[in-house]
Design a protein around this motif. Structure first.
Motif, PDB file in Angstrom:
ATOM      1  N   MET A 297       3.705  18.464 -64.198  1.00 55.19           N
ATOM      2  CA  MET A 297       3.382  19.883 -64.051  1.00 55.19           C
ATOM      3  C   MET A 297       4.372  20.556 -63.112  1.00 55.19           C
ATOM      4  SD  MET A 297      -0.081  19.654 -61.683  1.00 55.19           S
ATOM      5  CE  MET A 297      -0.960  18.769 -62.953  1.00 55.19           C
ATOM      6  N   SER A 298       4.342  21.867 -63.074  1.00 53.83           N
ATOM      7  CA  SER A 298       5.229  22.608 -62.176  1.00 53.83           C
ATOM      8  C   SER A 298       4.750  22.445 -60.729  1.00 53.83           C
ATOM      9  CB  SER A 298       5.234  24.088 -62.544  1.00 53.83           C
ATOM     10  OG  SER A 298       3.991  24.688 -62.201  1.00 53.83           O
ATOM     11  N   PRO A 299       5.641  22.661 -59.746  1.00 55.75           N
ATOM     12  CA  PRO A 299       5.222  22.591 -58.343  1.00 55.75           C
ATOM     13  C   PRO A 299       4.041  23.517 -58.042  1.00 55.75           C
ATOM     14  CG  PRO A 299       7.597  22.596 -58.460  1.00 55.75           C
ATOM     15  CD  PRO A 299       7.107  22.858 -59.853  1.00 55.75           C
ATOM     16  N   ALA A 300       4.048  24.725 -58.618  1.00 57.96           N
ATOM     17  CA  ALA A 300       2.964  25.678 -58.348  1.00 57.96           C
ATOM     18  C   ALA A 300       1.620  25.114 -58.798  1.00 57.96           C
ATOM     19  CB  ALA A 300       3.243  27.002 -59.062  1.00 57.96           C
ATOM     20  N   GLU A 301       1.605  24.469 -59.967  1.00 60.92           N
ATOM     21  CA  GLU A 301       0.360  23.863 -60.456  1.00 60.92           C
ATOM     22  C   GLU A 301      -0.068  22.707 -59.559  1.00 60.92           C
ATOM     23  OE1 GLU A 301       0.667  24.416 -65.276  1.00 60.92           O
ATOM     24  OE2 GLU A 301       2.098  23.070 -64.314  1.00 60.92           O
ATOM     25  N   ALA A 302       0.907  21.933 -59.090  1.00 66.66           N
ATOM     26  CA  ALA A 302       0.601  20.810 -58.200  1.00 66.66           C
ATOM     27  C   ALA A 302       0.042  21.291 -56.869  1.00 66.66           C
ATOM     28  CB  ALA A 302       1.859  19.970 -57.984  1.00 66.66           C
ATOM     29  N   PHE A 303       0.589  22.395 -56.350  1.00 58.74           N
ATOM     30  CA  PHE A 303       0.086  22.941 -55.091  1.00 58.74           C
ATOM     31  C   PHE A 303      -1.391  23.322 -55.208  1.00 58.74           C
ATOM     32  CE2 PHE A 303       4.619  24.559 -54.075  1.00 58.74           C
ATOM     33  CZ  PHE A 303       4.937  23.327 -53.529  1.00 58.74           C
ATOM     34  N   LYS A 304      -1.779  23.899 -56.336  1.00 58.67           N
ATOM     35  CA  LYS A 304      -3.176  24.290 -56.546  1.00 58.67           C
ATOM     36  C   LYS A 304      -4.095  23.074 -56.475  1.00 58.67           C
ATOM     37  CE  LYS A 304      -2.225  28.352 -59.438  1.00 58.67           C
ATOM     38  NZ  LYS A 304      -2.364  28.942 -60.805  1.00 58.67           N
ATOM     39  N   ILE A 305      -3.647  21.960 -57.063  1.00 60.73           N
ATOM     40  CA  ILE A 305      -4.462  20.745 -57.025  1.00 60.73           C
ATOM     41  C   ILE A 305      -4.537  20.190 -55.609  1.00 60.73           C
ATOM     42  CG2 ILE A 305      -4.576  18.349 -57.796  1.00 60.73           C
ATOM     43  CD1 ILE A 305      -3.633  19.254 -60.517  1.00 60.73           C
ATOM     44  N   LEU A 306      -3.422  20.185 -54.909  1.00 63.29           N
ATOM     45  CA  LEU A 306      -3.439  19.707 -53.523  1.00 63.29           C
ATOM     46  C   LEU A 306      -4.438  20.514 -52.687  1.00 63.29           C
ATOM     47  CD1 LEU A 306       0.361  19.154 -52.693  1.00 63.29           C
ATOM     48  CD2 LEU A 306      -1.364  17.398 -53.110  1.00 63.29           C
ATOM     49  N   LEU A 307      -4.409  21.819 -52.843  1.00 69.35           N
ATOM     50  CA  LEU A 307      -5.326  22.669 -52.077  1.00 69.35           C
ATOM     51  C   LEU A 307      -6.778  22.428 -52.478  1.00 69.35           C
ATOM     52  CD1 LEU A 307      -3.220  25.957 -52.028  1.00 69.35           C
ATOM     53  CD2 LEU A 307      -3.828  24.544 -50.052  1.00 69.35           C
ATOM     54  N   SER A 308      -6.995  22.116 -53.757  1.00 68.29           N
ATOM     55  CA  SER A 308      -8.368  21.859 -54.214  1.00 68.29           C
ATOM     56  C   SER A 308      -8.927  20.562 -53.625  1.00 68.29           C
ATOM     57  CB  SER A 308      -8.411  21.790 -55.748  1.00 68.29           C
ATOM     58  OG  SER A 308      -7.848  20.576 -56.232  1.00 68.29           O
ATOM     59  N   LEU A 309      -8.042  19.690 -53.155  1.00 62.54           N
ATOM     60  CA  LEU A 309      -8.471  18.414 -52.577  1.00 62.54           C
ATOM     61  C   LEU A 309      -8.732  18.502 -51.076  1.00 62.54           C
ATOM     62  CD1 LEU A 309      -6.038  15.997 -54.471  1.00 62.54           C
ATOM     63  CD2 LEU A 309      -8.463  16.389 -54.927  1.00 62.54           C
ATOM     64  N   THR A 310      -8.530  19.709 -50.510  1.00 62.99           N
ATOM     65  CA  THR A 310      -8.837  19.914 -49.093  1.00 62.99           C
ATOM     66  C   THR A 310     -10.234  20.527 -48.983  1.00 62.99           C
ATOM     67  OG1 THR A 310      -7.920  22.163 -49.039  1.00 62.99           O
ATOM     68  CG2 THR A 310      -6.395  20.365 -48.616  1.00 62.99           C
ATOM     69  N   PRO A 311     -10.917  20.325 -47.875  1.00 58.69           N
ATOM     70  CA  PRO A 311     -10.560  19.483 -46.722  1.00 58.69           C
ATOM     71  C   PRO A 311     -11.122  18.074 -46.812  1.00 58.69           C
ATOM     72  CG  PRO A 311     -12.460  20.793 -46.154  1.00 58.69           C
ATOM     73  CD  PRO A 311     -12.142  21.116 -47.598  1.00 58.69           C
ATOM     74  N   ASN A 312     -11.852  17.758 -47.896  1.00 61.07           N
ATOM     75  CA  ASN A 312     -12.520  16.451 -47.963  1.00 61.07           C
ATOM     76  C   ASN A 312     -11.554  15.280 -48.097  1.00 61.07           C
ATOM     77  OD1 ASN A 312     -15.033  17.676 -47.773  1.00 61.07           O
ATOM     78  ND2 ASN A 312     -15.287  17.833 -49.979  1.00 61.07           N
ATOM     79  N   HIS A 313     -10.569  15.428 -48.974  1.00 62.13           N
ATOM     80  CA  HIS A 313      -9.651  14.324 -49.229  1.00 62.13           C
ATOM     81  C   HIS A 313      -8.336  14.454 -48.471  1.00 62.13           C
ATOM     82  CE1 HIS A 313     -11.751  13.453 -53.358  1.00 62.13           C
ATOM     83  NE2 HIS A 313     -12.514  13.219 -52.306  1.00 62.13           N
ATOM     84  N   LEU A 314      -7.804  15.657 -48.406  1.00 64.71           N
ATOM     85  CA  LEU A 314      -6.513  15.885 -47.755  1.00 64.71           C
ATOM     86  C   LEU A 314      -6.655  16.826 -46.571  1.00 64.71           C
ATOM     87  CD1 LEU A 314      -4.256  16.415 -50.928  1.00 64.71           C
ATOM     88  CD2 LEU A 314      -4.618  14.288 -49.652  1.00 64.71           C
ATOM     89  N   ASP A 315      -5.741  16.693 -45.618  1.00 63.94           N
ATOM     90  CA  ASP A 315      -5.708  17.538 -44.427  1.00 63.94           C
ATOM     91  C   ASP A 315      -5.231  18.933 -44.825  1.00 63.94           C
ATOM     92  OD1 ASP A 315      -4.625  18.866 -42.067  1.00 63.94           O
ATOM     93  OD2 ASP A 315      -4.844  16.941 -41.041  1.00 63.94           O
ATOM     94  N   LYS A 316      -6.102  19.923 -44.709  1.00 68.69           N
ATOM     95  CA  LYS A 316      -5.788  21.273 -45.182  1.00 68.69           C
ATOM     96  C   LYS A 316      -4.592  21.877 -44.460  1.00 68.69           C
ATOM     97  CE  LYS A 316      -8.060  25.627 -46.400  1.00 68.69           C
ATOM     98  NZ  LYS A 316      -9.363  26.330 -46.448  1.00 68.69           N
ATOM     99  N   GLU A 317      -4.549  21.732 -43.160  1.00 67.45           N
ATOM    100  CA  GLU A 317      -3.449  22.302 -42.384  1.00 67.45           C
ATOM    101  C   GLU A 317      -2.123  21.680 -42.788  1.00 67.45           C
ATOM    102  OE1 GLU A 317      -2.027  22.891 -37.717  1.00 67.45           O
ATOM    103  OE2 GLU A 317      -3.971  21.974 -38.176  1.00 67.45           O
ATOM    104  N   LEU A 318      -2.132  20.362 -43.007  1.00 69.33           N
ATOM    105  CA  LEU A 318      -0.896  19.688 -43.401  1.00 69.33           C
ATOM    106  C   LEU A 318      -0.467  20.068 -44.819  1.00 69.33           C
ATOM    107  CD1 LEU A 318      -1.134  16.042 -41.979  1.00 69.33           C
ATOM    108  CD2 LEU A 318       0.458  17.855 -41.325  1.00 69.33           C
ATOM    109  N   VAL A 319      -1.426  20.294 -45.711  1.00 71.13           N
ATOM    110  CA  VAL A 319      -1.076  20.720 -47.071  1.00 71.13           C
ATOM    111  C   VAL A 319      -0.342  22.055 -47.031  1.00 71.13           C
ATOM    112  CG1 VAL A 319      -1.983  21.540 -49.280  1.00 71.13           C
ATOM    113  CG2 VAL A 319      -2.862  19.416 -48.279  1.00 71.13           C
ATOM    114  N   TYR A 320      -0.862  22.999 -46.245  1.00 69.67           N
ATOM    115  CA  TYR A 320      -0.189  24.293 -46.116  1.00 69.67           C
ATOM    116  C   TYR A 320       1.200  24.134 -45.497  1.00 69.67           C
ATOM    117  CZ  TYR A 320      -4.076  27.267 -47.557  1.00 69.67           C
ATOM    118  OH  TYR A 320      -5.044  27.902 -48.300  1.00 69.67           O
ATOM    119  N   LYS A 321       1.319  23.250 -44.524  1.00 72.74           N
ATOM    120  CA  LYS A 321       2.622  23.021 -43.902  1.00 72.74           C
ATOM    121  C   LYS A 321       3.591  22.371 -44.882  1.00 72.74           C
ATOM    122  CE  LYS A 321       1.118  22.831 -39.072  1.00 72.74           C
ATOM    123  NZ  LYS A 321       0.983  21.990 -37.848  1.00 72.74           N
TER     124      LYS A 321
END
Length: 403
Positions: A297-321
């Motif tokens: 997928m495109s980076p933009a689509e991947a970013f949406k999935i990463l954000l959807s995995l916060t805060p339970n699975h991934l560190d939200k602050e680090l995802v934004y960084k």
């Protein structure tokens, strides 16, 4: 009569001959759609030349048999500056990028070769040699510190059949880039790079039928796949001189902050920053890569999935960084501009992330390849319309990733 724009090639007008199927003409850099059809006479060609036409696009498939085509070889260009400043600095920059990209290509080749060697040696029961990893990690860090754009542009070009090798190298590269953005010590960057290069070493012990299955895994198969982290733990226990940071990157990239990850079910309190970073980078690179069972997928689509995995699975602050670090439109990403041109994000713009430099090579408006041009969105009225996954692009962009 239907024609495929992907079959059109650009030729000098003086090489046009009777029987060729013309789809467009160019006069002084202006491309005009032609009334598609075969050239009927030499007189028609003479008229085009007299009208100032310099080039023609012809469809090889629909042209008469025996037609001889002499395509124009497009060379990368640098957009002329808006001011009257000398152009010499731009030329120096171009040569520098070529040099850095050549060096980046060698680093990526060496990294993939070393990753393959590590997997082969591990499969044969031989220990991993940290010294070899040290040298390569130093090269990665040096390249990223000097010109991260060149390295990321090279690593963005993926081959589905080499996923495991490319994934390991990309994870290492992205971890160093991310760590640099967070201003982590150079020694930590090196240790994270080494961890990234070996993070999937446990997969050498996974059943090939499961590892390369072209479809969704069954519950039983997924449980077997998860064992690669257990295998990795057994393998790296025998590696002398491997740092704790490298071990954490290798063993924590499938852990989740809420404790539902594997292999150890660690919770947020048990995961240091480099462990959390490895989770983000691993998922991002896996999502954007073509696999035997899915298209990237495109980076933009991947970013949406990463954000959807916060805060339970991934560190939200680090995802934004992380998103801020590699950019909304990362170097190496393919994008479509507001005028229909398609290109590769060539250079990042930290001050204005939505306005990188783009290497344009194709027009969706006209459905054909165009002269390669560099468009710096900082000084252009054009904007990025959307990001495009390589798998979603109707033409092969491979050759345009070269400097």
């Amino acid at each position: 009569m239907q024609y495929d724009p992907n079959n059109s090639i650009k030729i000098p007008i003086n090489t046009l001959s009777v029987g060729m199927f013309v789809t467009a003409i160019e006069d002084s850099k202006r491309v005009n759609l032609a009334h598609a059809g075969r050239v009927s006479s030499d007189k028609a060609i003479s008229q085009l030349i007299k009208s100032g036409v310099k080039f023609a696009w012809v469809d090889k498939e629909l042209s008469a048999k025996g037609s001889v085509f002499k395509p124009v070889v497009d060379l990368p260009e640098i957009e002329e500056p808006k001011s009257q400043e000398p152009t010499a600095p731009l030329k120096r920059k171009k040569r520098s990028r070529f040099s850095q990209q050549q060096k980046a290509q060698k680093i990526i080749r060496d990294a993939k070769g070393l990753a393959q060697k590590i997997l082969s040696q591990t499969f044969d029961g031989k220990p991993i040699q940290v010294d070899e990893l040290d040298d390569l990690a130093d090269d990665l860090i040096e390249s990223i510190l000097l010109d991260s754009d060149a390295l990321h542009c090279v690593s963005a070009l993926r081959t589905k059949d080499e996923y495991l090798l490319e994934h390991s190298v990309n994870v290492a590269t992205l971890l160093v880039t991310f760590g640099k953005h967070l201003q982590l010590p150079k020694e930590t960057l090196k240790e994270m790079a080494i961890g990234g290069l070996i993070h999937d070493v446990g997969k050498v012990k996974v059943d090939d039928a499961v590892l390369h299955k072209p479809g969704r895994l069954t519950a039983e198969e997924f449980e077997h796949m998860k064992l690669h982290q257990v295998f990795a733990g057994e393998i790296i226990m025998k590696v002398a001189g491997l740092s704790d940071v490298s071990r954490d990157v290798c063993l924590m990239h499938h852990e989740k902050l809420d404790g539902t990850g594997y292999p150890n079910g660690l919770t947020a309190e048990q995961m240091p920053i480099h462990g959390r970073m490895s989770c983000i980078v691993d998922i991002y690179d896996a999502l954007t890569a073509d696999r035997c069972y899915k298209q990237g997928m495109s980076p933009a689509e991947a970013f949406k999935i990463l954000l959807s995995l916060t805060p339970n699975h991934l560190d939200k602050e680090l995802v934004y960084k992380f998103i801020n670090c590699i950019g909304v439109f990362p170097v190496g990403a393919i994008v479509e501009l507001s005028d229909g041109r398609v290109g590769i994000v060539w250079s990042s713009n930290q001050e204005e992330p939505l306005k990188p430099e783009v290497k344009c090579f194709y027009s969706r408006k006209y459905g054909r390849f165009i002269d390669v041009t560099m468009v710096d969105l900082k000084t252009s009225r054009l904007t990025i319309k959307k990001a495009i996954a390589q798998s979603q692009l109707e033409v092969d962009a491979t050759r345009f990733f070269e400097a």
